[in-house]
Write an enzyme that holds these catalytic residues in place. Structure first.
Site, PDB file in Angstrom:
ATOM      1  N   ASP A   8       0.854  -1.188   0.000  1.00 56.63           N
ATOM      2  CA  ASP A   8       0.000   0.000   0.000  1.00 56.63           C
ATOM      3  C   ASP A   8       0.886   1.233   0.000  1.00 56.63           C
ATOM      4  OD1 ASP A   8      -2.102  -1.717   0.125  1.00 56.63           O
ATOM      5  OD2 ASP A   8      -2.673  -1.260   2.188  1.00 56.63           O
ATOM      6  N   ASP A 129     -14.949  -4.558  -1.377  1.00 51.95           N
ATOM      7  CA  ASP A 129     -14.668  -4.517   0.060  1.00 51.95           C
ATOM      8  C   ASP A 129     -15.979  -4.435   0.823  1.00 51.95           C
ATOM      9  OD1 ASP A 129     -11.992  -4.344  -0.763  1.00 51.95           O
ATOM     10  OD2 ASP A 129     -12.103  -2.163  -0.853  1.00 51.95           O
TER      11      ASP A 129
END
Length: 239
Positions: A8, A129
């Site tokens: 990330d 998600d």
């Protein structure tokens, strides 16, 4: 099963968020290109890279850095802020193996279908998600900052009918917690949509979790915080 390390990115650095919260960021000292080279040398076949700045702003911010990471020789699936055909083509033309489309799939299905048709379904990973506050997993959008009213199952059904084969599903409550993945969610996912190549992410702690997910029919696992633990041997996870 494919084991995919996750990196990330925020402001050019490797970070991890706790449950997707931008106010709970852990920054790591290693640089992204060094991290990518490390995984390439260990034998990883693919990286999952998320531009968190792009996810938050709605436009990918770190494509140049991601392209530099790609020069280590490892294939990359990347997302975070891909919200237009132009951005999708820019990423694809830069050599990114698979584009990860998240919020756009919920907020603008028509545009998402155009991107799928332009880039081809096999080159797209839908990142869905979820928050499982009830029995129905509901999707979150915009870097997990907002909730939608769309269920995981109805969205998967829609895009499966448009040729999508790869879906990355994360239970937000598990992400960054190191308490184990939501096995029930992934078991349902494979049972409901056996033709989809499911990628699991969030909460994976050790080899036993990976083995269990594989036994459920999961095609790939995304490993994030787990790989920053001192006692983890990534080469063993690839075996």
């Amino acid at each position: 099963m494919l084991v995919i390390p996750a990196i990330d990115l925020q402001s050019g650095r490797c970070v991890r968020l706790k449950q997707g919260r931008f106010d709970q960021v852990t920054q790591f000292s290693v640089f992204p290109i060094e991290r990518a080279l490390h995984f390439a040398k260990l034998g990883a076949k693919r990286l999952h890279v998320v531009d968190l700045d792009g996810a938050r702003s709605g436009k990918m911010q770190q494509l140049e850095l991601i392209c530099s990471m790609q020069k280590t020789g490892i294939a990359i699936q990347a997302g975070g802020g891909i919200r237009s055909i132009e951005q999708a083509l820019e990423c694809s033309n830069a050599g990114i193996s698979q584009l990860v489309i998240g919020s756009l799939a919920i907020t603008n299905p028509d545009l998402t279908i155009q991107i799928i048709e332009k880039i081809k379904p096999e080159n797209i990973v839908l990142a869905l998600d979820v928050r499982v506050d009830t029995k129905v997993p509901l999707l979150a959008i915009n870097g997990w900052q907002n909730n939608s009213t769309s269920s995981l199952w109805e969205v998967v059904s829609y895009y499966e009918n448009h040729g999508i084969k790869h879906i990355l599903c994360t239970d937000i409550a598990c992400d960054g917690m190191m308490n184990g993945p939501n096995f029930d969610l992934y078991q349902q996912a494979v049972e409901y949509f056996p033709q989809i190549a499911w990628q699991a992410s969030g909460g994976i702690r050790h080899m036993q979790d990976i083995t269990t997910l594989g036994s459920l029919g999961i095609s790939a696992v995304i490993l994030g915080l787990m790989l920053y633990q001192d006692n983890v041997n990534f080469e063993e996870l690839l075996c």
